[in-house]
Every structure is written in C-alpha cells, then in structure tokens.
Design an enzyme around this catalytic site. Structure first.
Site, PDB file in Angstrom:
ATOM      1  N   TYR A  51     -57.369  15.535  23.008  1.00  0.00           N
ATOM      2  CA  TYR A  51     -58.486  16.390  22.429  1.00  0.00           C
ATOM      3  C   TYR A  51     -58.645  17.235  23.677  1.00  0.00           C
ATOM      4  O   TYR A  51     -58.923  16.967  24.666  1.00  0.00           O
ATOM      5  CB  TYR A  51     -59.337  15.540  21.920  1.00  0.00           C
ATOM      6  N   GLU A  53     -60.987  20.172  22.656  1.00  0.00           N
ATOM      7  CA  GLU A  53     -61.989  21.360  22.385  1.00  0.00           C
ATOM      8  C   GLU A  53     -62.484  22.151  23.239  1.00  0.00           C
ATOM      9  O   GLU A  53     -62.835  21.742  24.290  1.00  0.00           O
ATOM     10  CB  GLU A  53     -62.886  20.846  21.376  1.00  0.00           C
ATOM     11  N   ASP A 197     -50.075  43.232  13.270  1.00  0.00           N
ATOM     12  CA  ASP A 197     -49.422  41.756  13.275  1.00  0.00           C
ATOM     13  C   ASP A 197     -48.269  42.130  13.435  1.00  0.00           C
ATOM     14  O   ASP A 197     -47.310  42.679  12.923  1.00  0.00           O
ATOM     15  CB  ASP A 197     -49.534  41.268  11.754  1.00  0.00           C
ATOM     16  N   THR A 223     -46.884  35.528  15.621  1.00  0.00           N
ATOM     17  CA  THR A 223     -46.621  34.064  15.735  1.00  0.00           C
ATOM     18  C   THR A 223     -45.712  33.883  16.911  1.00  0.00           C
ATOM     19  O   THR A 223     -45.230  34.825  17.452  1.00  0.00           O
ATOM     20  CB  THR A 223     -45.487  33.754  14.430  1.00  0.00           C
ATOM     21  N   LYS A 226     -40.684  33.315  15.654  1.00  0.00           N
ATOM     22  CA  LYS A 226     -39.776  34.049  14.963  1.00  0.00           C
ATOM     23  C   LYS A 226     -38.738  34.668  16.394  1.00  0.00           C
ATOM     24  O   LYS A 226     -38.106  33.929  16.880  1.00  0.00           O
ATOM     25  CB  LYS A 226     -40.428  35.145  14.242  1.00  0.00           C
ATOM     26  N   ARG A 232     -43.615  26.535  16.891  1.00  0.00           N
ATOM     27  CA  ARG A 232     -44.342  27.213  15.291  1.00  0.00           C
ATOM     28  C   ARG A 232     -45.829  27.217  15.951  1.00  0.00           C
ATOM     29  O   ARG A 232     -46.427  26.246  16.304  1.00  0.00           O
ATOM     30  CB  ARG A 232     -44.192  26.073  14.276  1.00  0.00           C
TER      31      ARG A 232
HETATM   32  N1  DSN Z   1     -43.418  33.318   6.123  1.00  0.00           N
HETATM   33  C1  DSN Z   1     -43.157  34.134   7.070  1.00  0.00           C
HETATM   34  C2  DSN Z   1     -42.124  34.655   7.127  1.00  0.00           C
HETATM   35  O1  DSN Z   1     -41.350  34.226   6.566  1.00  0.00           O
HETATM   36  O2  DSN Z   1     -41.867  36.022   7.518  1.00  0.00           O
HETATM   37  C3  DSN Z   1     -44.361  34.999   7.354  1.00  0.00           C
HETATM   38  O3  DSN Z   1     -45.510  34.187   7.454  1.00  0.00           O
END
Ligand code: DSN
Length: 432
Positions: A51, A53, A197, A223, A226, A232
């Site tokens: 933990y 925080e 984004d 994110t 990707k 993730r």
């Molecule tokens: N679900 C993601 C995507 O496939 O692009 C975006 O959040």
C-alpha cells in the site's frame, strides 16, 4: 517450476490456454501488444503487496522506500521519453487518466469538445454512456466525409458557437497524425484548455515518429500498454508546469498551487486510492526499454508494417478511412465488400486472426454490428514480423473476406497462420 500448477490447476490451465492463444494466433487488435519478460516479471512481483497511497516521499504508509524508488524512476523516465516537465504514473487506466485530467481542468456541467466515438474518438471523450458524457455538456466534432480527417472548419465553427472550456484531441480509431497545432489554434481562439489523449500513438510520439503534443497541449494523457508496450495502465503528462489559473492556494502558505499539484491530488485522493505499485514499477521497466535505440527501430517497423498493410489492402479494393495511415492503425470500411464488421471479425477469428469490428465515420450500423474493421501492427511487429509477412497477412484476410462460408479456405488460412506464428515464436520461455 510453477506454484500455480500445484495450487490451482484449473487456473493454471486457463493461463496456459491464454499463452497458447496469444502465441498461436495473429494479434491485429491495434490497442494490444506483448510485453517483455522483464515487464512481466515486475508486473507479477511482490510490489503488488504494498500500500502506498500518496506520492514518493509523502506517503500515508510506512515501508515505502523501495516503491518510492520505482515510482521516481517511472516518473523520470516518462519525462525523458516525452520531453515533459511533469508525469503522474499512478492512473490505473487510460480512462482514469482522462477522468483525473478532466476533473482538474473543468467542472461538471462545463462544455467540452471531443471527437465523436463513431468517428474514431473514445468513450471518455464525451460519449453519452460514459461519465464524460453524463457529467459535462459535450459537443462532439467529426471527421470529414470525403477525407476521413478531422474537419477543422467544423471544429472552429462548433468552438465559436459553444465556447468549450476544454477541447480533447486524439482517439482510438484515427489512423492519421493527431493535428495538435491546428487544435491549439482553435483552443486559443476560444480560450479553451487543450487536452491530448495519445493512448494509441504514445510509442510513436516517444520515438519521434508522430508529432509531439507537448508544445501545444495543457495536459496529455495516455495508456502505457499500446504502442508504448508496457503493462496495462495510464499516465498523465504536461510539457510545462505553471501556477493554476483557478486561484487555488495551499491552505497554510497561501501559495498558488501549480497545475501538477492539482493533477496529483485529483488522481489521489480525488479519484483513486492505493496505487498499483507492481504496475508502476513495470511501467518504469517498460519506459527504460522505450528509451533504448532498439525501441525506435521497433516503432519504425510498426509504422512501415501498417503502411504495407494499407497499400496491400488498397490494391485489393478495400476502402480505408482517410485513404491510408500515418501510424499503426488501419480502419477498413467493408461496405463495398458486402460484409459487416461483426461477421468479418467472427470469420477471421475462426482462422486465428484477431481483429476488432469498429464503426466507421457516418456508419449506419450499430456498434455491435459495424461496417468496419480496425487493425493494427504493434503486436505482430513485437513478434518480429516485417513487410513480407504483412503482405502474406493481407492475402489471408482477403481470401477469407471474399469467401466467408468456405471452410476449406478458413482451414487453409488457419494452417498458414499457425506456420507463421511458429516462425515468430512468442513467450516460449513461459512454457519451460
Ligand atoms: N479500448 C481501447 C482501444 O481498443 O483502443 C481504447 O480504450
């Protein structure tokens, strides 16, 4: 040796079936990738127990000295990768990064603008079924019917008419570079904050293959899993930090707080509690990988592969939204092929090719059916595949789409997929 195998054979089998699925099929979902063994090791490590925080040096729990080191490295490496002055690596996901950024810059009920989901945007950019659409007054902009690119005449007109407090640029199915500078012109004209984004092209931004939002945007979210090929999760960045324009002061000193402080406190305690320290540490590992020259070579190949797929599909009379790609994403409009996105996704999956159905701009089908398919190259490029394999993959896709009820074709493609996957092995060490 496996502890899981003895303790819970049922879950062990499920895990190994997933390893088999990932390694024996062609992963063409544009938002997926395969992390390295070091990232897996850190994500599966003991920091899951902790933990923490708060933030490094300022936690609500004891025993944080090592997770502090990991989080500091994650932040420093993220700043170096993106040439950013500020990074918050705690958001559990891209959606939570977007929620924290929105709640920092605008109030509920304020007007925001974002790319329509059906035109390549994202749920958190103002979809009515998402918190963003429920809590803000959303004005969506769209792409141009002819070019498939953001229509800046419309964006200007909508912004002048609705005076948004914040404009979001970027999306999940936009195959072209995000036009940060053009959005900045609109935002400046109407006095709006600009939020980018970059969840999809983050890896390309980090290596200079996609323009950087940092000089233009007030806040940038992404994110980490990707094109960036980390675990993730989500992250918030700023190119520069500055005193907040809302007049929020630190209670004791009366000092005007910086935007970075507002974002930090919006992430925690605003919308999250305990950070996932094993994932933050794994983000640090992935960012370290992304700083190496090999990662730039990887992203160059990701884009080269996507361009080859676009060229091959165009030769075979597929309609591509925007006519091609600048990135890792290709969005196919299947209307002229007489098949829905859903049917195409299902039949390709039978042959071991994983894609996702996707709405195309001005789609008259529902999100559950769709007229399009989104495909992407990050995962197959991680396996080592190059342009020749892209040509083979396009031939396989085309054979199936042209003859969806032919089991012989499906089986023959399935065998070719298997052979190709065996030539580019994945996660073999996890089986030993
Ligand atoms: N679900 C993601 C995507 O496939 O692009 C975006 O959040």
């Amino acid at each position: 040796m496996s502890y899981l195998k003895d303790a819970d054979p049922e879950l062990f089998d499920i895990l190994y079936r997933e390893i088999d699925r990932e390694s024996s099929t062609l992963e063409l979902i544009a938002s997926e990738n395969f992390v390295s063994y070091p990232v897996l090791e850190m994500a599966g490590g003991v920091m899951t127990n902790k933990y923490a925080e708060g933030y490094p040096g300022k936690r609500y729990y004891g025993g944080c000295e090592h997770v502090d080191e990991a989080e500091n490295l994650a932040r420093d490496r993220a700043k170096e990768l993106f040439n950013a002055a500020y990074a918050n690596v705690q958001p559990h996901s891209g959606s939570q990064a977007n929620m924290a950024a929105l709640f920092t810059f605008v109030k509920t009920g304020d007007t925001i603008m974002g790319l329509d989901l059906a035109h390549g945007g994202h749920l958190t950019h103002g979809s009515p079924v998402n918190f963003s659409g429920k809590l803000f007054n959303v004005v969506s902009y769209q792409v141009d019917r002819e070019t498939g690119r953001v229509n800046f005449d419309d964006v200007h007109e909508l912004a002048r008419a609705h005076k948004p407090k914040l404009i979001i640029c970027g999306g999940s199915a936009y195959p072209r570079f995000i036009e940060f500078e053009a959005f900045k012109n609109v935002a400046d004209e109407v006095g709006a904050f600009l939020m980018a984004d970059i969840a999809h092209p983050a890896g390309l931004v980090a290596t200079g293959l996609h323009p950087s939002p940092m000089p233009y945007c007030d806040v940038v979210t992404t994110t980490t899993h990707k094109t960036l090929r980390g675990p993730r999760g989500g992250m918030i960045l700023m190119g520069k930090d500055y005193p907040n324009p809302f007049g929020i002061v630190a209670p004791k000193s009366g000092r005007v707080k910086n935007m970075s402080e507002l974002i930090d406190s919006m992430v925690m305690p605003g919308i999250q509690g305990g950070p996932l320290m094993h994932i933050i540490a794994a983000k640090a590992v992935a960012f370290g990988e992304a700083l190496k020259p090999e990662f730039k070579q990887y992203t160059i190949q990701v884009v080269a592969n996507a361009k080859r797929i676009a060229e091959e599909l165009l030769k075979k009379d597929y309609n591509l939204v925007s006519g091609g790609t600048d990135t890792h994403v290709i969005l196919i409009d299947l209307t002229n092929k007489g098949i829905t996105g859903k049917a195409a996704e299902n039949v390709l999956e039978k042959a071991g090719i994983t894609v996702n159905k996707n709405m195309v701009p001005f789609d008259d089908r529902s999100p559950f059916i769709t007229s399009g398919l989104r495909i992407g190259t990050p995962a197959i490029t991680t396996r080592g595949m190059k342009e020749d394999e892209m040509t083979m993959i396009c031939n396989m896709i085309d054979q199936i789409i042209n003859d969806i009820n032919n089991d012989e074709v499906i089986n023959s493609v399935k065998n070719s997929v298997k052979e190709l996957c065996e030539t580019f092995p994945l996660y073999d060490d996890l089986r030993n």
